[in-house]
Design a protein around this motif. Structure first.
Motif, short mmCIF file in Angstrom:
data_model
loop_
_atom_site.label_atom_id
_atom_site.label_comp_id
_atom_site.label_asym_id
_atom_site.label_seq_id
_atom_site.Cartn_x
_atom_site.Cartn_y
_atom_site.Cartn_z
N GLU A 27 66.19 10.18 94.26
CA GLU A 27 65.67 10.73 95.42
C GLU A 27 64.66 10.06 96.16
O GLU A 27 63.61 9.23 95.59
N TYR A 28 64.79 10.19 97.37
CA TYR A 28 63.18 9.65 98.09
C TYR A 28 61.97 10.06 97.63
O TYR A 28 61.69 11.25 98.26
N GLY A 29 61.71 9.31 97.18
CA GLY A 29 59.93 9.75 97.09
C GLY A 29 59.77 10.03 95.30
O GLY A 29 59.10 10.56 94.91
N GLY A 30 61.09 10.63 94.95
CA GLY A 30 60.72 10.90 93.66
C GLY A 30 60.53 9.95 92.63
O GLY A 30 60.60 9.32 93.12
N PRO A 31 59.89 10.56 91.62
CA PRO A 31 59.39 9.11 90.76
C PRO A 31 60.67 8.87 89.37
O PRO A 31 61.76 9.33 89.49
N VAL A 32 60.25 7.44 89.40
CA VAL A 32 60.97 6.97 88.80
C VAL A 32 60.49 6.09 87.59
O VAL A 32 58.95 5.97 87.21
N VAL A 33 60.69 5.40 85.96
CA VAL A 33 60.88 5.19 84.92
C VAL A 33 60.72 3.82 85.05
O VAL A 33 62.56 3.44 85.13
N LEU A 34 60.25 2.69 85.07
CA LEU A 34 60.52 1.28 85.11
C LEU A 34 60.22 0.90 83.94
O LEU A 34 59.27 1.46 83.13
N ALA A 47 64.24 12.48 84.90
CA ALA A 47 65.54 13.12 84.19
C ALA A 47 65.72 12.14 83.05
O ALA A 47 66.00 12.80 82.19
N ALA A 48 66.67 11.22 83.59
CA ALA A 48 67.21 10.28 82.51
C ALA A 48 66.14 10.41 81.57
O ALA A 48 66.86 9.70 81.16
N ALA A 49 65.36 9.57 81.42
CA ALA A 49 64.37 9.26 80.47
C ALA A 49 63.54 10.69 79.23
O ALA A 49 64.54 10.07 78.51
N MET A 50 63.54 11.93 79.81
CA MET A 50 63.47 12.09 79.28
C MET A 50 64.52 13.04 78.14
O MET A 50 63.74 12.71 77.72
N ALA A 51 66.00 12.61 78.71
CA ALA A 51 66.93 13.06 78.41
C ALA A 51 67.37 11.89 76.72
O ALA A 51 68.05 12.78 76.44
N GLU A 52 66.63 11.05 77.20
CA GLU A 52 66.43 9.85 76.42
C GLU A 52 66.00 10.31 75.45
O GLU A 52 66.32 10.06 74.81
N LEU A 53 64.65 10.39 75.54
CA LEU A 53 63.63 10.76 74.31
C LEU A 53 63.62 12.19 73.99
O LEU A 53 64.46 12.27 71.99
N GLN A 54 64.66 12.93 74.51
CA GLN A 54 64.25 14.28 74.15
C GLN A 54 66.36 14.21 73.20
O GLN A 54 66.50 14.81 71.38
N THR A 55 67.17 13.19 73.03
CA THR A 55 68.33 12.88 71.96
C THR A 55 67.35 12.24 71.12
O THR A 55 67.90 12.00 69.85
N GLN A 56 66.47 11.59 71.43
CA GLN A 56 65.78 10.49 70.31
C GLN A 56 65.07 11.42 69.17
O GLN A 56 65.49 11.67 67.87
N THR A 57 64.69 12.57 69.82
CA THR A 57 63.98 13.57 68.87
C THR A 57 64.50 14.48 68.35
O THR A 57 64.17 14.17 66.43
N SER A 58 65.60 14.72 68.79
CA SER A 58 66.60 15.45 68.21
C SER A 58 67.43 14.21 66.55
O SER A 58 67.54 15.18 65.92
N SER A 59 67.81 13.10 67.30
CA SER A 59 68.08 12.28 66.04
C SER A 59 67.07 12.13 64.93
O SER A 59 67.78 12.35 63.68
N PHE A 60 65.58 11.93 65.43
CA PHE A 60 64.46 11.71 64.53
C PHE A 60 64.16 13.25 63.40
O PHE A 60 64.49 13.31 62.31
N LEU A 61 64.72 14.62 63.87
CA LEU A 61 64.12 15.55 63.81
C LEU A 61 65.63 15.91 62.50
O LEU A 61 64.97 15.65 61.10
N ALA A 62 66.72 15.89 63.24
CA ALA A 62 67.86 15.85 61.92
C ALA A 62 67.80 14.84 60.76
O ALA A 62 68.04 15.31 59.56
N ASP A 63 66.90 14.33 60.97
CA ASP A 63 67.01 12.46 59.85
C ASP A 63 66.10 13.17 58.49
O ASP A 63 66.22 13.31 58.06
N ASP A 64 65.06 13.65 59.73
CA ASP A 64 63.85 14.56 59.13
C ASP A 64 64.14 15.71 58.27
O ASP A 64 63.64 15.30 56.63
N THR A 65 64.99 16.70 58.89
CA THR A 65 64.61 17.49 58.10
C THR A 65 65.80 17.61 56.83
O THR A 65 65.68 17.53 55.97
N ALA A 66 66.95 16.22 57.14
CA ALA A 66 67.70 16.01 55.65
C ALA A 66 66.92 15.56 54.53
O ALA A 66 66.85 16.05 53.04
#
Length: 104
Positions: A27-34, A47-66
């Motif tokens: 959106e106009y004036g909205g922040p982006v991640v480069l 939002a897309a960058a945060m969603a990717e980080l959350q997915t990576q964190t969830s995978s890491f935590l699942a591996d760590d929990t195992a």
């Protein structure tokens, strides 16, 4: 969307075509991640960058929990084996005390 030709203006601003902005939910004036990836500039919404980080964190935590669960299972099995063995540390201390009393 295929490749599109764009320009960088005198102020260093890149013009992102409307079709690409809509597809990326920018959106106009909205922040982006480069991000620079293999010599390419990647533009994403926050939002897309945060969603990717959350997915990576969830995978890491699942591996760590195992890993933690596997470690705990091994330790519990070892403790169970040790409980069944004669010569428990408390028994050894008691036996040493008895021997010391006999010798005195």
């Amino acid at each position: 969307m295929n490749a599109t030709l764009s320009k960088i203006d005198a102020g260093g601003r890149l013009i992102i075509p409307a079709q690409a902005r809509k597809a990326l939910h920018l959106e106009y004036g909205g922040p982006v991640v480069l991000t620079l990836v293999d010599g390419e500039l990647r533009v994403r919404s926050v939002a897309a960058a945060m969603a990717e980080l959350q997915t990576q964190t969830s995978s890491f935590l699942a591996d760590d929990t195992a890993s933690v669960n596997a470690f705990l299972t091994a330790r519990r099995a070892e403790a169970a084996r040790d409980e069944g063995k004669p010569g428990d540390k408390q028994e050894q201390v008691a036996a040493s005390a008895k021997e010391a009393d006999r010798g005195a």
